[in-house]
Design an enzyme around this catalytic site. Structure first.
Site, PDB file in Angstrom:
ATOM      1  N   ASP A  15       0.844  -1.185  -0.058  1.00 38.38           N
ATOM      2  CA  ASP A  15       0.060   0.023  -0.024  1.00 38.38           C
ATOM      3  C   ASP A  15       0.802   1.339   0.003  1.00 38.38           C
ATOM      4  OD1 ASP A  15      -0.905   0.581   3.656  1.00 38.38           O
ATOM      5  OD2 ASP A  15       0.873  -0.250   2.543  1.00 38.38           O
ATOM      6  N   THR A  47       3.103  -6.076   2.784  1.00 34.09           N
ATOM      7  CA  THR A  47       3.445  -4.853   3.568  1.00 34.09           C
ATOM      8  C   THR A  47       2.296  -3.859   3.679  1.00 34.09           C
ATOM      9  OG1 THR A  47       4.316  -3.574   1.713  1.00 34.09           O
ATOM     10  CG2 THR A  47       6.045  -4.922   2.726  1.00 34.09           C
ATOM     11  N   ASP A 104       6.912   1.045   1.992  1.00 32.44           N
ATOM     12  CA  ASP A 104       6.512   0.185   0.912  1.00 32.44           C
ATOM     13  C   ASP A 104       7.237   0.446  -0.333  1.00 32.44           C
ATOM     14  OD1 ASP A 104       3.878   1.094   2.252  1.00 32.44           O
ATOM     15  OD2 ASP A 104       3.373  -1.080   1.662  1.00 32.44           O
ATOM     16  N   HIS A 163       9.666  -0.071   8.510  1.00 33.14           N
ATOM     17  CA  HIS A 163       9.181  -1.086   8.759  1.00 33.14           C
ATOM     18  C   HIS A 163       9.021  -2.077   7.471  1.00 33.14           C
ATOM     19  CE1 HIS A 163       7.267   0.986  12.145  1.00 33.14           C
ATOM     20  NE2 HIS A 163       6.757   1.985  11.444  1.00 33.14           N
ATOM     21  N   ASP A 164       8.464  -1.577   6.233  1.00 35.27           N
ATOM     22  CA  ASP A 164       8.184  -2.719   5.228  1.00 35.27           C
ATOM     23  C   ASP A 164       9.183  -3.192   4.802  1.00 35.27           C
ATOM     24  OD1 ASP A 164       5.252  -0.699   4.080  1.00 35.27           O
ATOM     25  OD2 ASP A 164       5.565  -2.090   5.662  1.00 35.27           O
ATOM     26  N   ASN A 215      -2.504   2.919   3.532  1.00 34.09           N
ATOM     27  CA  ASN A 215      -2.013   4.022   3.916  1.00 34.09           C
ATOM     28  C   ASN A 215      -2.779   5.097   3.226  1.00 34.09           C
ATOM     29  OD1 ASN A 215       0.350   3.484   5.442  1.00 34.09           O
ATOM     30  ND2 ASN A 215       1.315   2.654   3.644  1.00 34.09           N
ATOM     31  N   PHE A 261      -0.967  -0.971  12.400  1.00 34.89           N
ATOM     32  CA  PHE A 261      -1.786  -0.471  11.616  1.00 34.89           C
ATOM     33  C   PHE A 261      -2.307  -1.571  10.656  1.00 34.89           C
ATOM     34  CE2 PHE A 261      -3.843   2.641   8.831  1.00 34.89           C
ATOM     35  CZ  PHE A 261      -3.537   2.130   7.751  1.00 34.89           C
ATOM     36  N   ASN A 262      -1.265  -2.286  10.009  1.00 37.44           N
ATOM     37  CA  ASN A 262      -1.821  -3.199   9.035  1.00 37.44           C
ATOM     38  C   ASN A 262      -2.509  -4.286   9.424  1.00 37.44           C
ATOM     39  OD1 ASN A 262      -0.140  -1.985   6.895  1.00 37.44           O
ATOM     40  ND2 ASN A 262       1.731  -3.363   7.285  1.00 37.44           N
TER      41      ASN A 262
HETATM   42  O1  RIB Z   1       2.573   0.046  10.763  1.00 36.88           O
HETATM   43  C1  RIB Z   1       3.372   0.261   9.920  1.00 36.88           C
HETATM   44  C2  RIB Z   1       2.617  -0.278   8.310  1.00 36.88           C
HETATM   45  O2  RIB Z   1       1.561   0.633   8.255  1.00 36.88           O
HETATM   46  C3  RIB Z   1       3.700  -0.137   7.291  1.00 36.88           C
HETATM   47  O3  RIB Z   1       3.237  -1.219   6.408  1.00 36.88           O
HETATM   48  C4  RIB Z   1       3.344   1.374   6.649  1.00 36.88           C
HETATM   49  O4  RIB Z   1       3.414   1.426   5.380  1.00 36.88           O
HETATM   50  C5  RIB Z   1       1.769   1.395   6.989  1.00 36.88           C
HETATM   51  O5  RIB Z   1       1.059   0.660   6.143  1.00 36.88           O
HETATM   52 CA    CA Z   2       2.737  -0.416   4.113  1.00 38.88          CA
END
Ligand code: RIB
Ligand code: CA
Length: 311
Positions: free
Chosen positions: A12, A125, A17, A239-240, A41, A166-167
């Site tokens: 996303d 991701t 990403d 993160h990703d 996102n 979040f994901n």
């Molecule tokens: O919490 C981090 C995740 O949430 C990452 O994948 C970032 O791109 C958002 O999508």
């Molecule tokens: Ca992401």
């Protein structure tokens, strides 16, 4: 190509990403067969447009399948506070040179996995809606999914709520389906991704690499860092890219096998990834959870990837 890991990048984009796409595209150990997009996102329209632009920037001519506009049951969530109105605010990017596939994300996953000469890794991701939908729609292809290497969750904590990352929170039902599916999972949760910090000196090092991609990546990280700096982070948590880096250089990461359950109920804990760290469930592990990394090695890997775009 026969030694490379065949992957589908489900994402996303999203600043982190986008850097994950760069890592995969630049690595001699990875063969990106397709990119699929989902809402997260930003809306799926925006994340798909961003995926097209990132692939154009990276000269990454692979099929791009537009995916789920909304989670399985959850109300759609976006993160403009982190990634901006476009989902990839900051540096100018080229207009798309590559079209969106006529196939949906799920059908592009199916066609790609069906025709692959060996099992394919899904690198997830964003919210896991597409992967869950693919497994639901094509159970006959589950055996050809080598693993799902996903960024999401956190055994110890969340980031969008105290309990949920979040994901996972964006589509807990999808994550629950994937974690229950029996497909091997490599989980890059906040436990490790919040250690994958990119500091000011690392951004300067990337920018000093001097090619056209280096300045964009440095600008992406600068933008992404701003949200986190205001919340006390010492660096930008990338993160990703961890979900891809763990495939390229597993020796940089500390992992442990855990039985992980996704909380889909709960007033305070919906979206939590509950790891059975003391074996109290008696269930066999369903995930390899990444818990630590060699941060400098991770930064070196990122710089090497950026350098492939010119010295
Ligand atoms: O919490 C981090 C995740 O949430 C990452 O994948 C970032 O791109 C958002 O999508
Ligand atoms: Ca992401």
């Amino acid at each position: 190509m026969e030694n490379r890991i065949p992957v589908i990048m489900d994402c996303d984009p999203g600043h982190d990403d986008a850097i994950g796409l760069l890592l995969a595209n630049a690595s001699e150990k990875i063969d990106v067969l397709a990119v699929t997009t989902c809402g997260g996102n930003q809306t799926v329209e925006k994340t798909t447009y961003n995926a097209q632009r990132v692939c154009t920037l990276l000269d990454m001519n692979v099929p791009i399948g537009k995916g789920a506009a909304r989670p399985l049951t959850e109300v759609p969530m976006n993160a403009p506070s982190v990634h901006g109105k476009s989902g990839l605010d900051g540096p100018a990017l080229p207009e798309p040179a590559y079209p969106i596939s006529d196939l949906s994300a799920i059908e592009l996953m199916a066609q790609t996995i069906r025709s692959a000469d060996r099992p394919v890794t899904i690198v997830s991701t964003g919210p896991m809606t597409n992967t869950a939908g693919f497994l639901l729609a094509h159970p006959e292809l589950k055996h050809k999914v080598a693993q799902v290497s996903m960024m999401g969750g956190g055994i110890g904590h969340g980031n969008w709520t105290p309990a949920a990352e979040f994901n996972i929170l964006a589509d807990p039902e999808a994550a629950d389906m994937v974690f229950r599916s029996g497909v091997p999972i490599l989980m890059a949760g906040l436990d490790v991704t919040e250690q994958a910090l990119i500091y000011r000196q690392d951004i300067d090092r990337i920018r000093a690499l001097g090619n056209h991609v280096a300045s964009v990546v440095a600008d992406w990280i600068e933008f992404f860092f701003e949200f986190h700096r205001q919340r006390g982070y010492a660096g930008a948590p990338l993160h990703d890219p961890v979900a891809t880096a763990a495939l390229i250089a597993p020796e940089l990461f500390q992992m442990r096998e855990l039985y992980v359950q996704i909380e889909t109920q709960g007033e305070f804990c919906r979206g939590a990834t509950v790891g059975d760290v003391n074996g109290s469930t008696g269930n066999a592990p369903n995930a390899r959870c990444i818990m630590g990394l060699d941060r400098q090695g991770f930064v070196d890997l990122l710089c090497s990837a950026v350098q492939t775009y010119g010295r």
